[in-house]
Design a protein around this motif. Structure first.
Motif, short mmCIF file in Angstrom:
data_model
loop_
_atom_site.label_atom_id
_atom_site.label_comp_id
_atom_site.label_asym_id
_atom_site.label_seq_id
_atom_site.Cartn_x
_atom_site.Cartn_y
_atom_site.Cartn_z
N GLU A 4 0.84 -1.19 0.00
CA GLU A 4 0.00 0.00 0.00
C GLU A 4 0.88 1.25 0.00
N PRO A 5 0.46 2.31 -0.72
CA PRO A 5 1.28 3.52 -0.74
C PRO A 5 1.39 4.13 0.65
N LYS A 6 2.52 4.79 0.91
CA LYS A 6 2.74 5.40 2.21
C LYS A 6 1.77 6.55 2.44
N PRO A 7 1.47 6.86 3.71
CA PRO A 7 0.56 7.99 3.98
C PRO A 7 1.08 9.27 3.33
N GLY A 8 0.16 10.00 2.72
CA GLY A 8 0.55 11.22 2.04
C GLY A 8 0.95 11.01 0.60
N LYS A 9 1.06 9.73 0.19
CA LYS A 9 1.44 9.42 -1.18
C LYS A 9 0.44 8.46 -1.81
N GLU A 10 -0.82 8.63 -1.46
CA GLU A 10 -1.85 7.77 -2.01
C GLU A 10 -1.91 7.93 -3.52
N ALA A 11 -2.31 6.86 -4.20
CA ALA A 11 -2.38 6.90 -5.66
C ALA A 11 -3.39 7.93 -6.12
N LYS A 12 -3.04 8.61 -7.20
CA LYS A 12 -3.94 9.62 -7.75
C LYS A 12 -5.12 8.95 -8.43
N SER A 13 -6.15 9.71 -8.71
CA SER A 13 -7.32 9.16 -9.37
C SER A 13 -6.94 8.60 -10.72
N THR A 14 -7.54 7.47 -11.05
CA THR A 14 -7.22 6.79 -12.31
C THR A 14 -7.67 7.63 -13.49
N GLN A 15 -6.73 7.87 -14.39
CA GLN A 15 -7.06 8.63 -15.59
C GLN A 15 -6.11 8.22 -16.69
N ALA A 16 -6.65 8.06 -17.89
CA ALA A 16 -5.81 7.73 -19.03
C ALA A 16 -4.86 8.89 -19.31
N THR A 17 -3.71 8.59 -19.87
CA THR A 17 -2.77 9.65 -20.20
C THR A 17 -3.27 10.45 -21.40
N ARG A 18 -2.72 11.65 -21.52
CA ARG A 18 -3.07 12.52 -22.63
C ARG A 18 -2.84 11.82 -23.96
N GLU A 19 -1.73 11.07 -24.04
CA GLU A 19 -1.38 10.40 -25.29
C GLU A 19 -2.35 9.26 -25.61
N GLU A 20 -2.79 8.52 -24.58
CA GLU A 20 -3.75 7.44 -24.80
C GLU A 20 -5.09 8.00 -25.29
N ILE A 21 -5.54 9.07 -24.65
CA ILE A 21 -6.82 9.69 -25.03
C ILE A 21 -6.73 10.22 -26.46
N TYR A 22 -5.62 10.86 -26.78
CA TYR A 22 -5.44 11.43 -28.12
C TYR A 22 -5.50 10.34 -29.18
N SER A 23 -4.84 9.20 -28.89
CA SER A 23 -4.83 8.09 -29.85
C SER A 23 -6.24 7.56 -30.08
N ASP A 24 -7.01 7.40 -29.00
CA ASP A 24 -8.39 6.90 -29.13
C ASP A 24 -9.26 7.87 -29.92
N VAL A 25 -9.13 9.17 -29.61
CA VAL A 25 -9.95 10.18 -30.27
C VAL A 25 -9.59 10.32 -31.73
N ALA A 26 -8.29 10.31 -32.04
CA ALA A 26 -7.84 10.50 -33.42
C ALA A 26 -8.38 9.41 -34.34
N SER A 27 -8.44 8.17 -33.85
CA SER A 27 -8.94 7.08 -34.69
C SER A 27 -10.44 7.21 -34.93
N GLY A 28 -11.17 7.76 -33.96
CA GLY A 28 -12.62 7.90 -34.11
C GLY A 28 -13.03 9.12 -34.89
N ALA A 29 -12.12 10.09 -35.04
CA ALA A 29 -12.45 11.33 -35.74
C ALA A 29 -12.04 11.30 -37.21
N ARG A 30 -11.65 10.13 -37.68
CA ARG A 30 -11.17 10.01 -39.06
C ARG A 30 -12.34 9.70 -40.00
N PHE A 31 -12.42 10.47 -41.10
CA PHE A 31 -13.46 10.21 -42.11
C PHE A 31 -12.90 9.24 -43.14
#
Length: 318
Positions: A69-96
């Motif tokens: 378990e992470p030490k007190p004061g160093k709890e894991a941040k909220s789960t979120q995809a990275t900017r690069e992962e989100i960009y990759s997903d969006v770019a593929s869906g925005a292609r005509f």
């Protein structure tokens, strides 16, 4: 410099492997959820100006032994995809491409027939297969990152998708006897504030699902519900010569597009989806402000018209 950047992200473990190329190394880093973006930013900053490097993100399904378990004061941040992962997903869906075009045509045919025959199941089925989520998120993502190439691509794809739906439903109107007694069809000429709430909720939920690496398939149905039926209704009304009804459906469509883009943009900003460098952030802030003002202007004008003209009343012919 790279190892210093890796250590700054406080990884669970890391190692460096030699490769057959003497001037290249493979660095494998194992981090907890929530710090991926920190690692990506640190390494990219360390390698800025260098050539021949690449960062790849791979998911880990399980690990043993169990992580401490992470030490007190160093709890894991909220789960979120990275900017690069989100960009990759969006770019593929925005292609005509051809597949996007075919899916829009097929979903419009199903939606138009369902609207005209008062078939709720057909309308819902059309929303399931409609691929309109990608360009909406692409537009908002492009604005959030100040990526004008993404903005342009998403704009072209969204305009092409809506234009294809309008043209397809217009052609169908010459083949089908338009039933103006259909509740499903006539309800798309009723512009109400609850429709605005639906579009805002759909856009926000879609963006939130994307940033949390969750499936947006079901949310995509909500987005399609705000775009595809009104778009198909515009074409059907135009083919029937009902220009007043077509204008009302067109207003509903424009209102929903603005609401979807604005709500998704707000969620991206709240989730801190922004460029890495301050120069890019400056351009992104400008793009966000411009698109927020335009979307807000469309929403305000549309709401004023709804209230002033009382466009939410039930529409009936004859």
């Amino acid at each position: 410099m790279v190892l210093r950047a890796v250590k700054a992200s406080e990884p669970v473990d890391y190692y460096v492997l030699e490769t057959e190329q003497k001037d290249r190394r493979l660095v494998s880093v194992f981090v907890r959820e929530g710090v991926e973006q920190t690692l990506m930013d640190n390494v990219q900053s360390a390698l800025e100006g260098a050539n021949g490097w690449r960062i790849s993100i791979l998911p880990i399904e399980a690990t043993a032994p169990k992580l401490e378990e992470p030490k007190p004061g160093k709890e894991a941040k909220s789960t979120q995809a990275t900017r690069e992962e989100i960009y990759s997903d969006v770019a593929s869906g925005a292609r005509f491409d051809r597949n996007f075009f075919i899916m829009v045509v097929l979903s419009t045919i199903v939606a138009a027939i369902g609207l005209n025959s008062d078939g709720v199941a057909a309308v819902i089925g059309a929303m399931v297969i409609a691929p309109l989520l990608g360009p909406v998120l692409g537009f908002s993502m492009g604005a959030a990152l100040g990526d004008f190439a993404m903005l342009k691509r998403a704009t072209v794809t969204l305009a092409a998708g809506i234009g294809t739906a309008l043209a397809c439903s217009l052609l169908l109107s010459f083949l089908l006897p338009i039933d103006l007694q259909s509740h499903e069809l006539m309800s798309r000429a009723e512009v109400r504030l609850d429709g605005l709430a639906l579009a805002m909720a759909a856009g926000g939920a879609a963006a939130l699902s994307l940033t949390r690496s969750q499936s947006a398939a079901l949310v995509g149905v909500m987005v399609a519900a705000a775009l595809l039926p009104p778009g198909a209704a515009v074409g059907l009304f135009m083919g029937a010569g009902e220009w007043a009804l077509a204008l009302r459906a067109c207003l509903l469509l424009a209102l929903n597009v603005a609401a979807l883009i604005l709500s998704a943009l707000i969620v991206f900003r709240l989730r801190r989806i922004r460029p890495r460098s301050w120069i890019e952030q400056k351009n992104a802030n400008r793009a966000v402000l411009l698109n927020a003002l335009l979307s807000g202007f469309v929403l305000i004008v549309s709401v004023a018209l709804i209230l002033y003209l009382d466009l939410g009343n039930k529409v009936s012919i004859g």
